[in-house]
Design an enzyme around this catalytic site. Sequence first.
Site: not given
Lengths: 252, 252
Positions: B49, B51, B109, B196
Amino acid sequence: MKKALVLSYLGSNYHGWQRQKNAATIQQTIEEAIERLTGKSVYVSGCGRTDAGVHARYYVASVELDTTIPDERMPAALNAHLPEDIAVHKCVTVPDDFDARFSCISKEYTYVIHNSRTRNPFLKNQACFYPQQLDAEAMNEAAKYIIGKHDFAALKSEGTPVKSTVRTVLECSAERDGDIVRIKARADGFLYNMVRTIAGTLMYVGIGKLKPEDIPKVIESKDREQAGPTAPACGLYMTSICYGMEELDGKG
Amino acid sequence: MKKALVLSYLGSNYHGWQRQKNAATIQQTIEEAIERLTGKSVYVSGCGRTDAGVHARYYVASVELDTTIPDERMPAALNAHLPEDIAVHKCVTVPDDFDARFSCISKEYTYVIHNSRTRNPFLKNQACFYPQQLDAEAMNEAAKYIIGKHDFAALKSEGTPVKSTVRTVLECSAERDGDIVRIKARADGFLYNMVRTIAGTLMYVGIGKLKPEDIPKVIESKDREQAGPTAPACGLYMTSICYGMEELDGKG
């Protein structure tokens, strides 16, 4: 004092360089940033009138500026007043008779083609997507015929009338780098849409619609109909400019 | 038949992956494209999911699809119904019990930082602009402490409640390439905003606010306040996913 600014910009959200009524342009955005910084109204002269959607990796603009801000602090000071898609990289004090447009000796544009079966979302508005396989070697062969002093009437669009359609192309090449094909052209000056017409014509060579050795005939015809289409604006970048001034000349 | 789609997308104009009321999302855009192509309503399951503003260079989604279109023609057929900032690269028929989210073994990522004194207009929304000089070697030293099975409660944001905050990070590194610093993290799964927060924490190491050897203490504390800030969404890319299936696994 006359200042030259080295800039880069993503042209996607602008109606080109030149100030227009009722449309955002790069020139106006930079003039307004300088006005907010210095409190004075200015006219900024650009090295070329890039069209709507055209980008610049290395662009020079000149402006008469009355300021105590040192040159080395000017980029950060101006960038604070500019949107993210325009950046000032350098400020140089130049002779009073310098003009970004008229003092220029040569300019280089690069046309970027994303030549792949599937588009790349990260190149949206930043390259011309072309799914049909291009023969970059044939395109480079064809590019060699464009080099030299020619009447380029066949390789331009109608625009502001010009005295002469003769220009000297100093370098012209096409090169593949993975799924990117880059066309580079350096000249003493370009006619309206000349690089985009060169790109469209070399792409015709890339798919076999024209042969490299057809290019001299196309140029000699002075007939726009003989050349390929005008390639879309989103693939075009100003990438280098030469004034014969070490502190100002560069590539982006 | 169950199909897996390999996608990439520029997340800037979307409110993330997951379908929402009154906001454009990637999931909804893909479901609508499939519906226009096949005439049937579908539910697309995504591997993560992401963002709002987060990008994907390699993303896998699965969907139950009743179609006669061969897999090899599906990317072009779907891309014709999708906007330029989303692309389908591959379609693979998978076992019926395959689910892009739950069948996943590991994901990677990449967090992209543009570490330069002046911003780059061509990286607008596609990297985190950070003008203060980062020590990428120190960041890479710190990244090594993140590898392993840990309770990552200190390195996440509050989000949907999860049973456990223990995850296994398989790879974690930071590397400089010119004025780009890339942080890569591969894990069996990530907590909300975990990459992040890792990026923000490694950036604190990069400017000396934390030392590489502080990282074990930060993790052990399970206290979000001990870690660095949550780095902005625009720098984050999903770049790889592994299902242990040769035809589906890859990197972007």
